[in-house]
Design an enzyme around this catalytic site. Sequence first.
Site, short mmCIF file in Angstrom:
data_model
loop_
_atom_site.label_atom_id
_atom_site.label_comp_id
_atom_site.label_asym_id
_atom_site.label_seq_id
_atom_site.Cartn_x
_atom_site.Cartn_y
_atom_site.Cartn_z
N GLY A 14 0.73 -1.24 0.05
CA GLY A 14 0.06 0.13 0.00
C GLY A 14 0.88 1.29 0.05
O GLY A 14 2.02 1.10 0.49
N ARG A 82 4.76 -16.82 -5.76
CA ARG A 82 3.44 -17.19 -6.13
C ARG A 82 2.69 -16.12 -7.04
O ARG A 82 1.74 -15.59 -6.59
CB ARG A 82 2.98 -17.50 -4.55
CG ARG A 82 1.51 -18.29 -4.83
CD ARG A 82 1.12 -18.57 -3.57
NE ARG A 82 -0.10 -19.61 -3.33
CZ ARG A 82 -1.24 -19.17 -3.41
NH1 ARG A 82 -1.47 -17.80 -3.48
NH2 ARG A 82 -2.43 -20.13 -3.54
N GLY A 117 6.38 -2.92 3.03
CA GLY A 117 6.25 -3.33 4.27
C GLY A 117 6.69 -4.98 4.45
O GLY A 117 7.48 -5.47 3.72
N ASP A 118 5.78 -5.65 5.07
CA ASP A 118 6.14 -7.00 5.43
C ASP A 118 6.34 -7.91 4.25
O ASP A 118 7.11 -8.61 4.08
CB ASP A 118 5.37 -7.72 6.50
CG ASP A 118 3.87 -7.51 6.36
OD1 ASP A 118 3.50 -6.96 5.43
OD2 ASP A 118 3.18 -8.04 7.01
N GLY A 119 5.22 -7.70 3.11
CA GLY A 119 4.99 -8.52 2.10
C GLY A 119 6.41 -8.14 1.41
O GLY A 119 7.05 -9.07 0.43
N THR A 120 6.48 -6.96 1.05
CA THR A 120 7.81 -6.60 0.38
C THR A 120 9.14 -7.16 0.74
O THR A 120 9.88 -7.42 -0.01
CB THR A 120 7.83 -5.15 -0.01
OG1 THR A 120 6.52 -4.55 -0.65
CG2 THR A 120 8.91 -4.54 -0.97
N THR A 140 5.50 1.20 6.39
CA THR A 140 4.11 0.63 6.74
C THR A 140 3.68 1.48 7.84
O THR A 140 4.44 2.00 8.70
CB THR A 140 4.31 -0.77 7.09
OG1 THR A 140 2.97 -0.98 7.76
CG2 THR A 140 5.27 -0.96 8.26
N ILE A 141 2.36 1.97 7.49
CA ILE A 141 1.81 2.71 8.73
C ILE A 141 1.75 1.75 9.97
O ILE A 141 1.20 2.41 10.99
CB ILE A 141 0.40 3.67 8.38
CG1 ILE A 141 -0.49 2.52 7.82
CG2 ILE A 141 0.79 4.29 7.06
CD1 ILE A 141 -2.00 3.32 7.73
N ASP A 142 1.60 0.76 9.66
CA ASP A 142 1.30 0.02 11.10
C ASP A 142 2.57 -0.20 12.01
O ASP A 142 2.48 -0.66 13.22
CB ASP A 142 1.41 -1.41 10.46
CG ASP A 142 -0.21 -1.79 9.64
OD1 ASP A 142 -1.21 -0.76 9.89
OD2 ASP A 142 -0.43 -2.83 9.10
N ASP A 144 5.25 -2.29 11.93
CA ASP A 144 5.17 -3.70 12.45
C ASP A 144 6.27 -4.62 11.81
O ASP A 144 6.41 -5.52 11.85
CB ASP A 144 3.97 -4.32 12.30
CG ASP A 144 3.47 -4.46 10.90
OD1 ASP A 144 4.07 -3.69 10.15
OD2 ASP A 144 2.64 -5.16 10.50
N ARG A 177 -22.86 10.08 22.71
CA ARG A 177 -22.67 8.67 22.25
C ARG A 177 -21.64 8.19 22.42
O ARG A 177 -20.35 8.47 22.84
CB ARG A 177 -22.92 8.84 20.58
CG ARG A 177 -24.42 9.20 20.04
CD ARG A 177 -24.31 9.56 18.80
NE ARG A 177 -25.51 9.82 18.02
CZ ARG A 177 -25.75 10.14 16.96
NH1 ARG A 177 -24.95 9.99 15.80
NH2 ARG A 177 -26.99 10.50 16.65
N GLY A 185 -4.10 -1.87 11.27
CA GLY A 185 -3.08 -2.58 12.39
C GLY A 185 -3.86 -4.01 12.33
O GLY A 185 -4.39 -4.60 13.34
N ARG A 186 -3.35 -4.89 11.45
CA ARG A 186 -4.00 -6.26 11.41
C ARG A 186 -3.51 -7.16 12.25
O ARG A 186 -4.10 -7.75 12.92
CB ARG A 186 -3.96 -6.83 9.83
CG ARG A 186 -4.28 -8.10 9.63
CD ARG A 186 -4.17 -8.71 8.20
NE ARG A 186 -2.92 -8.76 7.81
CZ ARG A 186 -2.29 -7.97 6.82
NH1 ARG A 186 -2.82 -6.97 6.59
NH2 ARG A 186 -1.03 -8.04 6.71
N GLU A 237 -7.92 -2.84 13.71
CA GLU A 237 -8.66 -3.65 12.73
C GLU A 237 -8.38 -5.15 13.02
O GLU A 237 -9.23 -5.92 12.71
CB GLU A 237 -8.21 -3.65 11.12
CG GLU A 237 -6.93 -3.59 10.98
CD GLU A 237 -6.49 -3.84 9.21
OE1 GLU A 237 -7.35 -4.15 8.73
OE2 GLU A 237 -5.32 -3.04 9.19
#
Length: 244
Positions: A14, A82, A117-120, A140-142, A144, A177, A185-186, A237
């Site tokens: 992303g 893959r 990020g982690d995938g890259t 990555t904004i996470d 992580d 409310r 943040g998965r 998330e």
Amino acid sequence: MPTIKRIGILTGGGDCPGLNAVIRAVTKTAIHIYGLEVYGIEDGFLGLIQNRMRSLSWNNVSNILTLGGTILGTSNQANPQRFAIERNGKIEWTDVTDRVQDHLKANEIDALVCIGGDGTMTGAANLLKHGINCIGVPKTIDNDLEGCERTFGFDTAVHTAGECFDKIHTTAASHHRVMVVEVMGRNAGWLALHVGVASGSDIILIPEIPYDLEKICEVLYKRRRTGKRFSIICVSEGARPKDG
């Protein structure tokens, strides 16, 4: 070790703040300090697989420092290990690392700078195992990625989300409310934790600590009994309930 004369840059996953700043810094440093040629690879690993690359000059990366996104494009669905190939109307998952190696050799690229990020980083690690020189730039904004204290993109994400929470705060107070706001943040709750603390959220839920719905309700009822007529819950998330 063979002399490196030409490098390639790609952005994967992303988009986030700072990508063009990194492309600019790497390109200008490579050209001015090390006398290298620089190629930009379009759309991350997909550009490597499809042989879509272009030369980057000093002028190509001027005036992009404040631009959002990435001038090279990006993709998070092009893993060389893959890769989806359609044959006879069916999708087959194929390792095309050898194709990537051929394209790098044909373009005389001696090393890669992989921004992502982690995938890259996982993809770059695989290429490294096949003898391809790679440097990973953590994005990555996470926040992580192991081995670095802070990834670029994270600070801006905290600031931007914090501004949104400030606006939601006044709406929640005006309408009495409970506001539940989800942030990215998965698997890691850094973004939710920083935004939640900075914005004064009443409850913060992160993936690392499974939550108890009854305890959440207890906190909300307690606030109500003490005269607090609104509450804000910041949820990562990937937050999960206990036994859920």
